[in-house]
Design a protein around this motif. Structure first.
Motif, PDB file in Angstrom:
ATOM      1  N   HIS A   1       0.834  -1.215   0.000  1.00  0.00           N
ATOM      2  CA  HIS A   1       0.000   0.000   0.000  1.00  0.00           C
ATOM      3  C   HIS A   1       0.863   1.257   0.000  1.00  0.00           C
ATOM      4  O   HIS A   1       1.103   1.837  -1.048  1.00  0.00           O
ATOM      5  N   LEU A   2       1.306   1.723   1.162  1.00  0.00           N
ATOM      6  CA  LEU A   2       2.219   2.867   1.279  1.00  0.00           C
ATOM      7  C   LEU A   2       3.270   2.500   2.322  1.00  0.00           C
ATOM      8  O   LEU A   2       2.983   1.756   3.264  1.00  0.00           O
ATOM      9  N   SER A   3       4.481   3.043   2.168  1.00  0.00           N
ATOM     10  CA  SER A   3       5.518   2.684   3.136  1.00  0.00           C
ATOM     11  C   SER A   3       6.577   3.763   3.229  1.00  0.00           C
ATOM     12  O   SER A   3       6.693   4.632   2.357  1.00  0.00           O
ATOM     13  N   PHE A   4       7.350   3.688   4.304  1.00  0.00           N
ATOM     14  CA  PHE A   4       8.586   4.479   4.392  1.00  0.00           C
ATOM     15  C   PHE A   4       9.667   3.627   5.023  1.00  0.00           C
ATOM     16  O   PHE A   4       9.418   2.798   5.895  1.00  0.00           O
ATOM     17  N   ASN A   5      10.880   3.832   4.521  1.00  0.00           N
ATOM     18  CA  ASN A   5      12.049   3.056   4.925  1.00  0.00           C
ATOM     19  C   ASN A   5      12.662   3.668   6.177  1.00  0.00           C
ATOM     20  O   ASN A   5      12.909   4.874   6.235  1.00  0.00           O
ATOM     21  N   LEU A   6      12.938   2.845   7.179  1.00  0.00           N
ATOM     22  CA  LEU A   6      13.521   3.343   8.425  1.00  0.00           C
ATOM     23  C   LEU A   6      14.992   3.725   8.288  1.00  0.00           C
ATOM     24  O   LEU A   6      15.529   4.446   9.122  1.00  0.00           O
ATOM     25  N   GLY A   7      15.658   3.213   7.255  1.00  0.00           N
ATOM     26  CA  GLY A   7      17.079   3.501   7.099  1.00  0.00           C
ATOM     27  C   GLY A   7      17.974   2.525   7.829  1.00  0.00           C
ATOM     28  O   GLY A   7      19.127   2.831   8.146  1.00  0.00           O
ATOM     29  N   TYR A   8      17.460   1.320   8.094  1.00  0.00           N
ATOM     30  CA  TYR A   8      18.283   0.257   8.666  1.00  0.00           C
ATOM     31  C   TYR A   8      19.127  -0.367   7.560  1.00  0.00           C
ATOM     32  O   TYR A   8      18.621  -0.597   6.472  1.00  0.00           O
ATOM     33  N   PRO A   9      20.409  -0.651   7.791  1.00  0.00           N
ATOM     34  CA  PRO A   9      21.171  -0.439   9.030  1.00  0.00           C
ATOM     35  C   PRO A   9      21.661   1.006   9.164  1.00  0.00           C
ATOM     36  O   PRO A   9      22.150   1.584   8.195  1.00  0.00           O
ATOM     37  N   ASN A  10      21.539   1.555  10.357  1.00  0.00           N
ATOM     38  CA  ASN A  10      22.070   2.891  10.605  1.00  0.00           C
ATOM     39  C   ASN A  10      23.551   2.783  10.996  1.00  0.00           C
ATOM     40  O   ASN A  10      24.150   1.703  10.924  1.00  0.00           O
ATOM     41  N   THR A  11      24.144   3.883  11.405  1.00  0.00           N
ATOM     42  CA  THR A  11      25.571   3.875  11.749  1.00  0.00           C
ATOM     43  C   THR A  11      25.878   2.888  12.872  1.00  0.00           C
ATOM     44  O   THR A  11      26.874   2.145  12.826  1.00  0.00           O
ATOM     45  N   TYR A  12      25.014   2.858  13.888  1.00  0.00           N
ATOM     46  CA  TYR A  12      25.202   1.918  15.006  1.00  0.00           C
ATOM     47  C   TYR A  12      25.142   0.479  14.503  1.00  0.00           C
ATOM     48  O   TYR A  12      25.990  -0.348  14.857  1.00  0.00           O
ATOM     49  N   ASP A  13      24.132   0.178  13.703  1.00  0.00           N
ATOM     50  CA  ASP A  13      23.967  -1.186  13.196  1.00  0.00           C
ATOM     51  C   ASP A  13      25.180  -1.630  12.389  1.00  0.00           C
ATOM     52  O   ASP A  13      25.698  -2.745  12.570  1.00  0.00           O
ATOM     53  N   ARG A  14      25.650  -0.757  11.510  1.00  0.00           N
ATOM     54  CA  ARG A  14      26.813  -1.109  10.690  1.00  0.00           C
ATOM     55  C   ARG A  14      28.059  -1.292  11.552  1.00  0.00           C
ATOM     56  O   ARG A  14      28.885  -2.170  11.303  1.00  0.00           O
ATOM     57  N   ASN A  15      28.174  -0.451  12.588  1.00  0.00           N
ATOM     58  CA  ASN A  15      29.305  -0.560  13.507  1.00  0.00           C
ATOM     59  C   ASN A  15      29.348  -1.929  14.184  1.00  0.00           C
ATOM     60  O   ASN A  15      30.416  -2.453  14.500  1.00  0.00           O
ATOM     61  N   HIS A  16      28.182  -2.526  14.371  1.00  0.00           N
ATOM     62  CA  HIS A  16      28.081  -3.826  15.030  1.00  0.00           C
ATOM     63  C   HIS A  16      27.917  -4.970  14.031  1.00  0.00           C
ATOM     64  O   HIS A  16      27.571  -6.099  14.438  1.00  0.00           O
ATOM     65  N   GLY A  17      28.159  -4.680  12.769  1.00  0.00           N
ATOM     66  CA  GLY A  17      28.139  -5.724  11.754  1.00  0.00           C
ATOM     67  C   GLY A  17      26.769  -6.242  11.395  1.00  0.00           C
ATOM     68  O   GLY A  17      26.639  -7.348  10.854  1.00  0.00           O
ATOM     69  N   ARG A  18      25.748  -5.470  11.683  1.00  0.00           N
ATOM     70  CA  ARG A  18      24.385  -5.907  11.398  1.00  0.00           C
ATOM     71  C   ARG A  18      24.039  -5.632   9.934  1.00  0.00           C
ATOM     72  O   ARG A  18      24.453  -4.611   9.373  1.00  0.00           O
ATOM     73  N   THR A  19      23.276  -6.508   9.337  1.00  0.00           N
ATOM     74  CA  THR A  19      22.937  -6.386   7.923  1.00  0.00           C
ATOM     75  C   THR A  19      21.427  -6.495   7.731  1.00  0.00           C
ATOM     76  O   THR A  19      20.704  -7.032   8.580  1.00  0.00           O
ATOM     77  N   GLY A  20      20.972  -6.016   6.599  1.00  0.00           N
ATOM     78  CA  GLY A  20      19.552  -6.054   6.267  1.00  0.00           C
ATOM     79  C   GLY A  20      19.228  -4.894   5.353  1.00  0.00           C
ATOM     80  O   GLY A  20      20.048  -3.993   5.151  1.00  0.00           O
ATOM     81  N   SER A  21      18.037  -4.905   4.798  1.00  0.00           N
ATOM     82  CA  SER A  21      17.643  -3.836   3.873  1.00  0.00           C
ATOM     83  C   SER A  21      16.126  -3.762   3.799  1.00  0.00           C
ATOM     84  O   SER A  21      15.424  -4.725   4.144  1.00  0.00           O
ATOM     85  N   ALA A  22      15.656  -2.609   3.359  1.00  0.00           N
ATOM     86  CA  ALA A  22      14.219  -2.392   3.123  1.00  0.00           C
ATOM     87  C   ALA A  22      13.375  -2.692   4.354  1.00  0.00           C
ATOM     88  O   ALA A  22      12.340  -3.353   4.280  1.00  0.00           O
ATOM     89  N   LEU A  23      13.818  -2.199   5.499  1.00  0.00           N
ATOM     90  CA  LEU A  23      13.035  -2.331   6.722  1.00  0.00           C
ATOM     91  C   LEU A  23      12.078  -1.146   6.801  1.00  0.00           C
ATOM     92  O   LEU A  23      12.518   0.002   6.917  1.00  0.00           O
ATOM     93  N   MET A  24      10.815  -1.429   6.739  1.00  0.00           N
ATOM     94  CA  MET A  24       9.800  -0.407   6.514  1.00  0.00           C
ATOM     95  C   MET A  24       8.767  -0.335   7.636  1.00  0.00           C
ATOM     96  O   MET A  24       8.601  -1.272   8.423  1.00  0.00           O
ATOM     97  N   VAL A  25       8.046   0.767   7.626  1.00  0.00           N
ATOM     98  CA  VAL A  25       6.712   0.833   8.218  1.00  0.00           C
ATOM     99  C   VAL A  25       5.777   0.897   7.016  1.00  0.00           C
ATOM    100  O   VAL A  25       5.935   1.761   6.147  1.00  0.00           O
ATOM    101  N   HIS A  26       4.831  -0.030   6.929  1.00  0.00           N
ATOM    102  CA  HIS A  26       3.986  -0.077   5.733  1.00  0.00           C
ATOM    103  C   HIS A  26       2.595  -0.581   6.068  1.00  0.00           C
ATOM    104  O   HIS A  26       2.289  -0.946   7.209  1.00  0.00           O
ATOM    105  N   GLY A  27       1.740  -0.624   5.051  1.00  0.00           N
ATOM    106  CA  GLY A  27       0.381  -1.105   5.208  1.00  0.00           C
ATOM    107  C   GLY A  27       0.276  -2.587   4.909  1.00  0.00           C
ATOM    108  O   GLY A  27       1.244  -3.329   4.951  1.00  0.00           O
TER     109      GLY A  27
END
Length: 238
Positions: free
Chosen positions: A123-149
């Protein structure tokens, strides 16, 4: 000469304002959704002495499954406008660690116009921007983490279409009015001492203590903090 300068100034203001508006991605679906809810949102905001288009701030709590929208009431102070029940999210309490773990993130994120998706499959969505600087600093991975319908989730925070219409409209109005981005703070639960004390043996307890610093900043000042990362930890300031 002064008259010419004034004309050029007005042209510059008009052009920059127009550019600001056209920077917001849109679609016929988004426009229908916003036009269908805009009048009611303006009415509900006015009843709380708030304005449509004022800066917004979002907080998410996995437990009890609530998304809060706060609106700036003046002088940088935010007032809670509404709480929306989250239809579903993925995983358990705790941060997202890697691509494909089906875990919804926790932490401090922000959404600018480039992160809006008016053409979303959900429906409609916005991307949270994961991984952020903290996440990348800790080696966390992922993409397209949204709030959506669409009320389904494989790592995102899913809302009903009715709720995302309102949240999306408030975000678009704030960005169109000049807010460069709106912050989204995602928590496992309300980080009050009596609640957090129940999780002392949890593997994420120290992480949540760090999140609590940002939670407490907003609780004290009623304005979201500036968030940076230093030595692998979130740090907060005005």
């Amino acid at each position: 000469m002064r008259a010419l300068q004034n004309i050029l100034l007005l042209v510059s203001i008009f052009t920059s304002t127009k550019a600001l508006s056209t920077d917001i991605p849109t679609s016929s679906r988004a426009e229908r959704a916003i036009s269908g809810i805009e009048a009611q949102l303006k009415k509900e905001l006015a009843e709380k002495d708030l304005k449509y288009g004022a800066p917004i701030f979002i907080r998410i709590f996995k437990d009890p499954g609530v998304l809060e929208v706060w609106v700036e009431a003046g002088e940088g102070v935010f007032s809670k406008f509404k709480s929306y029940e989250i239809c579903t999210f993925s995983g358990e309490l705790g941060p997202k660690l890697r691509e494909g773990d089906n875990q919804s993130p926790e932490g401090f994120y922000f959404v600018n116009s480039a992160r809006l998706n008016p053409w979303s499959k959900f429906h409609l969505s916005f991307n949270l921007g994961y991984p952020n600087t903290y996440d990348r600093n800790h080696g966390r991975t992922g993409s397209a983490l949204m709030v959506h319908g669409n009320c389904v989730s494989i790592g995102c925070y899913a809302m009903t279409d009715t709720y995302i219409n309102e949240i999306y409209a408030l975000g678009v109005a704030a960005l169109q009015s000049g807010q460069p981005f709106f912050r989204v703070h995602s928590f496992p639960f309300q980080l009050e001492p009596e609640t957090l004390s129940k999780y002392k043996s949890n593997q994420w307890y120290s992480f949540w203590l760090n999140l609590k610093e940002g939670y407490d900043y907003f609780k004290k000042h009623k304005r979201p903090p500036n968030v940076e990362v230093s030595e692998g930890k979130y740090i907060f300031g005005p």
